[in-house]
Motif scaffolding. Structure first.
Motif, PDB file in Angstrom:
ATOM      1  N   PRO A  66      46.651  59.910  55.621  1.00  0.00           N
ATOM      2  CA  PRO A  66      46.553  61.150  56.413  1.00  0.00           C
ATOM      3  C   PRO A  66      45.924  62.282  55.595  1.00  0.00           C
ATOM      4  O   PRO A  66      46.057  62.313  54.379  1.00  0.00           O
ATOM      5  CB  PRO A  66      48.016  61.451  56.745  1.00  0.00           C
ATOM      6  N   TYR A  67      45.257  63.211  56.274  1.00  0.00           N
ATOM      7  CA  TYR A  67      44.544  64.274  55.602  1.00  0.00           C
ATOM      8  C   TYR A  67      45.430  65.506  55.458  1.00  0.00           C
ATOM      9  O   TYR A  67      45.510  66.355  56.346  1.00  0.00           O
ATOM     10  CB  TYR A  67      43.246  64.580  56.354  1.00  0.00           C
ATOM     11  N   THR A  68      46.067  65.583  54.318  1.00  0.00           N
ATOM     12  CA  THR A  68      46.960  66.709  54.009  1.00  0.00           C
ATOM     13  C   THR A  68      46.119  67.925  53.629  1.00  0.00           C
ATOM     14  O   THR A  68      44.894  67.840  53.439  1.00  0.00           O
ATOM     15  CB  THR A  68      47.871  66.333  52.837  1.00  0.00           C
ATOM     16  N   ASP A  69      46.793  69.067  53.501  1.00  0.00           N
ATOM     17  CA  ASP A  69      46.085  70.288  53.117  1.00  0.00           C
ATOM     18  C   ASP A  69      45.414  70.134  51.758  1.00  0.00           C
ATOM     19  O   ASP A  69      44.298  70.620  51.532  1.00  0.00           O
ATOM     20  CB  ASP A  69      47.060  71.472  53.076  1.00  0.00           C
ATOM     21  N   SER A  70      46.087  69.431  50.859  1.00  0.00           N
ATOM     22  CA  SER A  70      45.513  69.215  49.530  1.00  0.00           C
ATOM     23  C   SER A  70      44.235  68.384  49.608  1.00  0.00           C
ATOM     24  O   SER A  70      43.224  68.700  48.969  1.00  0.00           O
ATOM     25  CB  SER A  70      46.536  68.504  48.642  1.00  0.00           C
ATOM     26  N   LYS A  71      44.267  67.312  50.443  1.00  0.00           N
ATOM     27  CA  LYS A  71      43.078  66.472  50.593  1.00  0.00           C
ATOM     28  C   LYS A  71      41.945  67.245  51.264  1.00  0.00           C
ATOM     29  O   LYS A  71      40.772  67.118  50.895  1.00  0.00           O
ATOM     30  CB  LYS A  71      43.407  65.223  51.403  1.00  0.00           C
ATOM     31  N   LYS A  72      42.289  68.078  52.237  1.00  0.00           N
ATOM     32  CA  LYS A  72      41.276  68.887  52.913  1.00  0.00           C
ATOM     33  C   LYS A  72      40.602  69.836  51.933  1.00  0.00           C
ATOM     34  O   LYS A  72      39.380  70.047  51.977  1.00  0.00           O
ATOM     35  CB  LYS A  72      41.904  69.657  54.066  1.00  0.00           C
ATOM     36  N   GLN A  77      41.920  59.668  46.376  1.00  0.00           N
ATOM     37  CA  GLN A  77      42.705  59.458  47.597  1.00  0.00           C
ATOM     38  C   GLN A  77      42.340  60.413  48.718  1.00  0.00           C
ATOM     39  O   GLN A  77      42.776  60.238  49.859  1.00  0.00           O
ATOM     40  CB  GLN A  77      44.203  59.591  47.260  1.00  0.00           C
ATOM     41  N   ALA A  78      41.503  61.418  48.405  1.00  0.00           N
ATOM     42  CA  ALA A  78      41.168  62.419  49.422  1.00  0.00           C
ATOM     43  C   ALA A  78      40.391  61.819  50.595  1.00  0.00           C
ATOM     44  O   ALA A  78      40.389  62.374  51.698  1.00  0.00           O
ATOM     45  CB  ALA A  78      40.369  63.555  48.793  1.00  0.00           C
TER      46      ALA A  78
END
Length: 505
Positions: free
Chosen positions: A450-456, A445-446
């Protein structure tokens, strides 16, 4: 003898394009059958081809004619037959970590309808190997032989008509009008062998339809001979390859660059070698054929005027007989016509130099040649030549033989052409290597907003892996897991042993 009928071009191309779309040319067994038919046809028409070469290029001996014009062609086809499954197989490639998880590979697929335009000097060799590789790659093919060798052109057309499937493979004979018009058609690939100026015209016409080209264009191939060379060996190999097909060979040594201190020895050795090979009267030798026509005989003879050098051997010619005597010219003017254009005949200019840098600078001041030759055992000189010059191919201590090595590609660079023929590399140029990526249904899902801190953080970690591939990352991960397993095992084993010892006490 050769009709110049342009009206047959468009209908032929339209028919072949329609037939190609039926996928008839795609199955490997079909391709192999056509290649075997081609090979059989060449063997069955052997005598007819020889008679045609007698009329068009003045060959006097069938063995010599077949050695020069024929045998390498058969070997090319046999090589394609032997390797066709390997050359056309799907090719697995790595998947980069940013594209993972997935599987990547290349699928070789034919372009469509290929046009092969042959040259007059080696009319079979510049048509049939190219035809063979185009067939092997699954294409439909049109062959346009040179009109300057009309008898050979007729037999080539007979070969293609009688031995190959006419729904996919055709020969179109013709003169200048056919040559001009056929290159303007929307083929899928054009393979052309000829001079640089005509090659430019082919490329320009093809560019109008964005048709890719393979151009083998020749050029003035230099041959360097230094004081470390075996002059007897150089004499045999340079003279025999220079005078092959009476000098009408695109990869023949066009001029010599000879270390100044050995000039006299080179000239004397080469003179004797001509006598040994072709006798005191070269005109009567069965191993020297003739110039293709009076026009080219006169063109070559004109090069002997105003060259500013010294003729040290030969210089005689006969226009009606289409004969030029093997000729050596020492230190002609570098700006003379003799040194500006490819000679394509039995004249060999000899330029002297003092050090290898001078020879390299002389080569680099001129257009890039199709072939470059060096005779010598000086490693420093050899490395300097290889590292400081650019040419289509290089042969050390011989001439031309790199061309018939089935494992090496053959082609030019710069003014001597682009693209290659022969070997796996040439086969690949007759097919499109279609890249395919099959993605796993695992869906990280990364990659999605939206690009959350976890995805970043996940994306940053992946980018830190840089150019590593999926398999490399998995391999390193397995090593880490293996190492971790070893550590856990050792720790547990040691701990259990220690507890057992304490219990025993």
């Amino acid at each position: 003898m050769i009709k110049d009928d342009v009206s047959i071009i468009a209908p032929t191309l339209k028919e072949l394009k329609a037939n190609f779309l039926t996928k008839k040319s795609r199955p490997i067994p079909f391709r192999l059958q056509q290649l075997h038919n081609l090979l059989r046809g060449l063997k069955e028409l052997r005598n007819e081809f020889y008679e045609a070469f007698q009329k068009d290029l003045g060959y006097k001996d069938q063995y010599f004619c077949e050695l020069v014009q024929y045998q390498a062609v058969l070997t090319h086809i046999e090589c394609d037959i032997k390797n066709i499954y390997k050359y056309t197989a799907k090719r697995s490639v790595s998947t980069s970590i940013m594209a993972a998880p997935g599987t990547s590979y290349l699928i070789p697929e034919p372009y469509g309808v290929v046009l092969v335009i042959g040259a007059w000097n080696y009319p079979i060799f510049t048509c049939i190997p190219q035809l063979s590789q185009a067939i092997g790659a699954g294409n439909a093919v049109v062959v346009k032989p040179s009109e300057l060798v009309p008898h050979v052109s007729n037999i080539l057309a007979k070969l293609i008509t009688n031995y190959l499937d006419q729904s996919l493979y055709r020969a179109i004979e013709g003169g200048v009008n056919v040559a001009i018009n056929i290159t303007k058609q929307h083929f899928d690939l054009i393979i052309f062998t000829g001079g640089t100026e005509k090659g430019k015209l082919v490329a320009k016409a093809a560019a109008e339809n964005l048709v890719p080209c393979i151009l083998e264009l020749g050029g003035k191939g230099p041959c360097i001979i230094d004081s470390s060379s075996d002059l007897a060996l150089a004499g045999r190999r340079v003279v025999s390859t220079k005078l092959l097909n009476c000098g009408q060979t695109c990869v023949a040594p066009d001029y010599l660059l000879v270390e100044e201190s050995i000039l006299d020895n080179v000239v004397n050795t080469f003179k004797q070698q001509i006598k040994d090979f072709y006798g005191p009267e070269t005109k009567n030798s069965e191993c020297l054929n003739r110039i293709v026509n009076e026009f080219h005989t006169n063109r070559i003879a004109e090069l002997l005027n105003n060259h500013g050098g010294k003729v040290v051997h030969g210089g005689q010619f006969g226009l009606k007989e289409k004969w030029i005597e093997p000729t050596f010219v020492v230190n002609p003017d570098p700006n003379s016509e003799l040194m500006k254009n490819e000679i394509f005949g039995p004249i060999l200019p000899i330029i002297t130099y003092k050090n290898i840098e001078d020879a390299i600078n002389f080569i680099n001041s001129r257009p890039k040649p199709l072939a470059l030759y060096y005779f010598g055992t000086n490693k420093a000189h050899k490395n300097a030549i290889l590292e400081s010059t650019s040419s289509g191919g290089v042969c050390i201590n011989d001439c031309i033989f790199h061309l018939i090595n089935q494992e090496l590609p053959f082609g030019g660079v710069g003014d001597s052409g682009y693209g290659v023929c022969g070997s796996k590399f040439g086969f690949d140029q007759c097919q499109h290597l279609k890249p395919v990526l099959e993605k796993s249904t695992i869906d990280p899902q990364a990659r999605y907003p939206p690009y959350t801190d976890s995805k970043k953080s996940q994306m940053k970690f992946l980018s830190m892996l840089g150019t590593q591939t999926q398999s490399e990352v998995l391999y390193k991960l397995l090593l880490v897991l293996l190492l971790l397993g070893v550590i856990i095992y050792v720790t547990c084993f040691c701990g259990c042993s220690k507890n057992k010892q304490q219990a025993d006490l």
